[in-house]
Design a protein around this motif. Structure first.
Motif: not given
Ligand code: PTJ
Length: 244
Positions: A76-83
């Motif tokens: 999990v990175n920051g973009n995937a976690a947001a989307l």
């Protein structure tokens, strides 16, 4: 949040932008994630903002690979976690994989915020990077992994990846599934299975395919023997270049 009427022709795209902006405001997504998102948007625009057959073929192979895996991990990175936080939690549960936080733009605080964010979306447990398990063949912050997660994994699902870690994971003998709207990126070209699609559309489709494949690992392995990622990438690049 921007007040966008549901009738706006770019409604879905604008709501997705809102989700990324909210991710930055919450401290989940790196400010650099906005730039990465813009690059993805440009490719999505060229692809007609729809899931093509090559993406569906790769999604089916990804589902097969995840159900046939011995020790899968969902990174999990920051973009995937947001989307797609809820979808990542559901995917991890469906294939009995741990979720592991792994980010490029180093920040202990953001790693913790991502873990809390995933827990708030129902993750029972989230693995964190450690200083005593280090991935070979890479120098960035992404080399720090968890001994019970990415270090021991045979299959790693890494949506929106940077090319260096994808290559390091493959060189470490792992199979890598990625979701990347740019079929020409190093990640797309290095991964074992590349889903050229928006993570927003890809995750629900992947969950559906995992559900369909879960009970037949023999058929999953047979599908993987036939799967050709090069062909998928050629078809995706042709779609980007021709707009068809
Ligand atoms: O949270 P961090 O620190 O790990 O940072 C995450 C980002 C994504 C910022 C980081 O990994 C990064 O810089 O990635 P890159 O090298 O910019 O690559 C991101 C890739 O994802 C690009 O090829 C984009 O086209 C693609 N992309 C962006 N948004 C989407 C996407 N692919 C699928 N769905 C999207 N929504």
């Amino acid at each position: 949040m921007t007040d966008v009427p549901a009738t706006h022709p770019r409604y879905a795209s604008l709501r997705t932008r809102d989700a990324i902006v909210a991710g930055v405001e919450k401290g989940v997504t790196s400010i650099h994630g906005l730039v990465a998102h813009g690059r993805g948007e440009a490719f999505d625009y060229l692809l007609g903002e729809r899931s093509h057959d090559f993406a569906l073929d790769a999604t089916d192979a990804a589902a097969a690979m995840l159900v046939a895996a011995e020790r899968p991990v969902v990174s999990v990175n920051g973009n995937a976690a947001a989307l797609v936080p809820g979808e990542l939690v559901a995917l991890a549960a469906a294939v009995a994989a741990p979720l592991e936080v792994n980010i490029f733009h180093a920040s202990k605080e953001r790693e913790r915020t991502i873990r809390e964010h995933m827990e708030a979306h129902g993750a029972p447990d989230v693995l964190m990077p450690t200083r005593h398990a280090v991935l070979d063949h890479i120098d960035s912050n992404r080399r720090f992994v968890n001994p019970d997660g990415i270090q021991a994994a045979d299959v790693v699902f890494v949506p929106l990846e940077d090319g260096d870690r994808c290559r390091a994971l493959v060189r470490s003998g792992k199979r890598v599934i990625t979701v990347d709207l740019n079929p020409m990126s190093r990640t797309a070209r290095t991964a074992t299975v590349t889903i050229v699609d928006n993570v927003i559309r890809a995750l629900p489709l992947l969950l559906e395919r995992v559900g369909a494949r879960r009970d037949d690992t023999g058929a999953a392995r047979a599908l993987l023997d036939r799967y050709d990622n090069e062909r998928v990438l050629r078809a995706a690049e042709a779609a980007v270049r021709t707009g068809r």
